[in-house]
Scaffold this active site. Structure first.
Site, mmCIF file in Angstrom:
data_model
loop_
_atom_site.group_PDB
_atom_site.id
_atom_site.type_symbol
_atom_site.label_atom_id
_atom_site.label_comp_id
_atom_site.label_asym_id
_atom_site.label_seq_id
_atom_site.Cartn_x
_atom_site.Cartn_y
_atom_site.Cartn_z
ATOM 1 N N ARG B 275 0.834 -1.198 0.000
ATOM 2 C CA ARG B 275 0.000 0.000 0.000
ATOM 3 C C ARG B 275 0.871 1.250 0.000
ATOM 4 N NH1 ARG B 275 -5.061 -2.105 2.386
ATOM 5 N NH2 ARG B 275 -5.229 -4.025 1.164
ATOM 6 N N GLU B 277 0.514 4.179 0.762
ATOM 7 C CA GLU B 277 -0.165 5.234 1.517
ATOM 8 C C GLU B 277 0.836 5.933 2.431
ATOM 9 O OE1 GLU B 277 -3.421 3.579 3.770
ATOM 10 O OE2 GLU B 277 -4.135 2.500 1.997
ATOM 11 N N ARG B 283 -0.557 1.701 13.148
ATOM 12 C CA ARG B 283 -1.072 0.449 12.585
ATOM 13 C C ARG B 283 -1.003 0.346 11.073
ATOM 14 N NH1 ARG B 283 -7.634 0.547 13.241
ATOM 15 N NH2 ARG B 283 -8.041 2.508 12.195
ATOM 16 N N HIS B 284 -0.299 1.254 10.415
ATOM 17 C CA HIS B 284 -0.159 1.169 8.967
ATOM 18 C C HIS B 284 1.267 0.820 8.559
ATOM 19 C CE1 HIS B 284 -3.994 3.408 9.015
ATOM 20 N NE2 HIS B 284 -4.189 2.797 7.863
ATOM 21 N N GLU B 426 -9.752 -2.639 13.585
ATOM 22 C CA GLU B 426 -10.111 -3.459 12.443
ATOM 23 C C GLU B 426 -8.961 -4.383 12.064
ATOM 24 O OE1 GLU B 426 -9.397 -1.993 8.632
ATOM 25 O OE2 GLU B 426 -9.505 -4.154 8.333
ATOM 26 N N SER B 429 -11.389 -6.819 6.576
ATOM 27 C CA SER B 429 -12.423 -6.151 5.826
ATOM 28 C C SER B 429 -12.861 -7.135 4.753
ATOM 29 C CB SER B 429 -11.832 -4.891 5.207
ATOM 30 O OG SER B 429 -12.858 -3.999 4.882
ATOM 31 N N ARG B 477 -1.404 -7.010 12.425
ATOM 32 C CA ARG B 477 -2.415 -6.465 13.331
ATOM 33 C C ARG B 477 -2.974 -7.533 14.264
ATOM 34 N NH1 ARG B 477 -6.229 -2.057 10.131
ATOM 35 N NH2 ARG B 477 -4.511 -0.731 9.415
#
Lengths: 503, 503
Positions: B275, B277, B283-284, B426, B429, B477
């Site tokens: 990712r 991002e 948590r990323h 989370e 998903s 996670r």
């Protein structure tokens, strides 16, 4: 209407190529196109697996979901073959109490590969039904609803896709070429051969991990985006990384070794490996799955070689025990001799291999690497002499191995390194790694490698490093060679090579 | 010299900081620096594991390989703590029959973290040895050879690295910050906490696959280099691919779905997910490990939700059964409540969650996504009300989910989609996916997605596609939240974020 749930959750629609139903169709509730399953309800209907439809179920009424594999209308009857993975059964829709002539016509018009829900009575067949896996029973259809309609024209026919090439050539019947298969992989993967190949491949991964966890190994996860290419930067893919750039790991080796230096002692990982090599051969991919092992040893790297070889032997045994059906399914299309191996695994030294090749008329130097044809020839010679398809070649010339390979303590022209072969092709390359930062630095210099670029690698060994060895196995190659297939693209679901990036 | 093999295979060398041995050193053959283990020989010496050194072995002479964890010289004695993974034992080198004063001095001078081979007699301890895992015995050293020498200055101290932060603060004793740990991961991973975290993580992967294989799933391998970004191209890393360019897969979803369309029915995969991002949170990560599931269902996507939730429950149970030692080890440094879950798993609808949050004073719209603080608050509210750390939130607003999410058949503002949470964060998903090419096209248009770019994706569903659902779990996670840790970098061996690409 009492069977609303039974009808697949919605108002039926018509097939495009179908006329309006006659008002007098007494079976009109018994067939149709279901509305899209959107989880409208939770019916308590039980769907029976096609493979479980045997004589024991004779005269039972069952619901089945399957694909229309073939259909053939014949007067007032329509014979369908319903398929579910590698199993299939004949289903008969015949004008009578449950089916009108409109319903028979509807069934006959459903496009091949569509998914249908069928309610039917299991009946003993009068004679064995050829071409179906369920030969002793057929299904007498009472209701049929289309769950997902396939488009009318398939890019390839499943029957063509499983035809042995030789047979196709003799009969003038069609086979499917590799690019058509790969371009339409979703359909090609539905064939019994593909289903078997990839079930078996899943089994290889499972056996690999099962065996290693049993031996006390720990699974690790290693990063694929790396900041520097450890072997000098050739053949790596570059990635844009925010405002900078990075590389895709050519192997998890540095990280496996770091885990050894971090006292995990025995580690394995399963993951993608990237090679930016413009090699267009039957056995090279730009992205493949590596089954990687690294292990600290006490005194001799053969402790590790023995563990790796035994792991492969356990995989071969497990496959022959658990995946006999899959092996036979693949063999129907691609005939080949059963895979043979010895226990313990045959280990030859490189110099012995060179001697065998020279005896067979090949001219090669002591420190020359094996060419692909020589590798294959050697495989045949070894098979003749030792009757095994699996063996280890140990003590490669130091000159043909990477800088981090431990030199042989006796003959400095050799190294503590090894390859493993299946049916004459390399499936694993490995070595004792240099765990001493000083020697590692010397060897890197000797190879002309920029020390600055591998500083992090060398530094990993500065705070006490146990002697260790390991290797990486190519999953697709193991699958290919175990099954006697001829192209690694047959054993990669979505292969990547210099010319193919899709699907 | 009879004990050549015993001496670690070579001529001993001296430590750098050591004087020349006195000619009258009667123990001079009993210690030294071994020459580098290059697999010179295969001695039949058996090395005993430190964890197996118990009272039962009292008075036996054993060989052990371990790291010098600490050393403390005291007159004619030197006390060493030898460490092997999370186990350690006290070893005593004392002037006497087997050890000279030179040998004691040699032992005392070995740098911490060096790896040594020690021969010693196991002796019952007069009193419990605090600070060692082997409290009832100690080792009386007769020979000691350095196998791999660590550099004298360690970038971090292992004892500091396992100190609970609160304790460090109170005592003014050192703890180690995250960047120092990550920069020196090879050493940080040697701590008992790290060893436990990553053993448990290996266990999560094992339990995930064990459970799914038991449920009839097949493991698949999906490509990471892809030709087009399926969700429109935001947040993907670009790769140079020969003369063209490609992307790193943000998820294996398209490929999982293709396998479903290819009749594999139930598939899973474990692999890296990328990712791009620029999120710098606890948590990323830019690269993490996805545990992915996809499954065809009969009539309702809850068939899949139940399977996924049960898989997670089996993981939690398996961890609590098999990894109790690891959990306790981590808790020593990072205290936390045991992880709680219900059977069957609690499933709430999104609107119920919104109602709970509103009742707690939060203002939010019906179709608004959960913010991170609201997610956490909801986790606390759910824990209070239902006493579980694990639950499912079902029926998300359609507006906050990707275009391929199946709309709810009853309320078109909702969707057949779900997230799963651990300790209010989370971890998964998922959704029923649209399996109808026509509806998929409509939804893509509605989202303003270029249809040309997702043509291959939509085409996958044109030849009969079963209804299906799935989801992706973030391994790091799950590890973090199960253990009650606070940063995903603690549960990624070599984390990647916008600012970190090394080691």
């Amino acid at each position: 209407m009492p069977s609303a749930a039974g009808r697949g959750q919605g108002k039926e629609r018509r097939l495009d190529n179908e006329e309006q139903p006659a008002a007098d169709d007494y079976a009109k509730e018994r067939y149709g196109v279901s509305s899209m399953i959107q989880s409208q309800e939770k019916p308590d209907r039980v769907l029976i697996r096609i493979k479980d439809l045997t004589e024991e179920k004779a005269d039972e009424v069952v619901w089945v979901r399957g694909r229309i594999h073939t259909s053939r209308a014949k007067g007032k009857q329509c014979f369908l073959v319903l398929r579910q993975q590698q199993f299939n059964i004949q289903a008969l829709v015949a004008v009578g109490q449950h089916a009108s002539k409109q319903m028979v016509k509807f069934a006959a018009n459903i496009n091949k590969e569509s998914i249908v829900d069928v309610e039917g009575v299991v009946r003993k067949a009068h004679q064995k039904i050829g071409g179906c896996t369920q030969q002793d029973v057929e299904l007498h259809v009472q209701r049929i609803y289309v769950i997902s309609l396939a488009e009318p024209r398939l890019p390839l026919q499943l029957d063509d896709a499983v035809r042995p090439e030789v047979e196709g050539e003799e009969d003038g019947r069609a086979t499917v070429n590799q690019d058509t298969r790969l371009d339409n992989r979703v359909i090609d993967l539905r064939t019994s051969t593909s289903q078997a190949v990839f079930s078996l491949q899943s089994g290889i991964c499972q056996l690999f991990r099962e065996t290693l966890i049993g031996k006390g190994f720990v699974e690790i996860q290693t990063p694929k985006i790396i900041s520097a290419a450890s072997e000098g930067g050739a053949n790596v893919f570059t990635v844009s990384y925010f405002k900078s750039s990075a590389y895709l790991a050519q192997s998890p080796q540095l990280y496996k070794q770091m885990c050894i230096c971090a006292d995990f002692e025995k580690v394995f990982c399963v993951g993608p490996v990237f090679r930016a090599e413009d090699s267009n051969t039957h056995r090279h991919l730009t992205e493949f799955v590596g089954l990687d092992i690294e292990m600290a040893f006490n005194y001799h790297y053969h402790e590790v070689v023995d563990e790796i070889a035994d792991t492969l032997v356990q995989i071969f045994k497990g496959l022959q025990e658990r995946f006999q059906t899959e092996i036979q399914t693949v063999n129907k299309q691609f005939p080949c001799e059963p895979f043979k191996f010895l226990e313990p695994t045959l280990r030859l030294e490189y110099r012995e291999a060179v001697a065998m090749l020279r005896e067979a008329g090949i001219e090669m130097g002591d420190e020359e690497d094996l060419s692909t044809p020589n590798e294959k020839l050697l495989g045949r010679l070894v098979k003749e002499k030792y009757d095994t398809d699996f063996y280890i070649l140990d003590k490669y010339p130091l000159a043909v191995r990477p800088f981090y390979t431990m030199p042989d303590p006796v003959n400095p022209k050799n190294s503590n390194s090894y390859d493993m072969f299946m049916r004459g092709e390399e499936i694993l390359s490995g070595a004792q790694r240099i765990h001493d930062p000083q020697l590692l630095t010397e060897r890197a210099k000797h190879h002309g490698i920029d020390l600055e670029k591998i500083k992090a690698y060398i530094d990993s060994f500065r705070f006490g490093a146990p002697p260790h060895a390991g290797g990486g196995i190519g999953l697709e190659r193991v699958t290919m060679l175990f099954l006697g297939l001829h192209n690694v693209r047959q054993t990669s679901m979505f292969p990547r090579d210099p010319k193919r990036l899709t699907p």
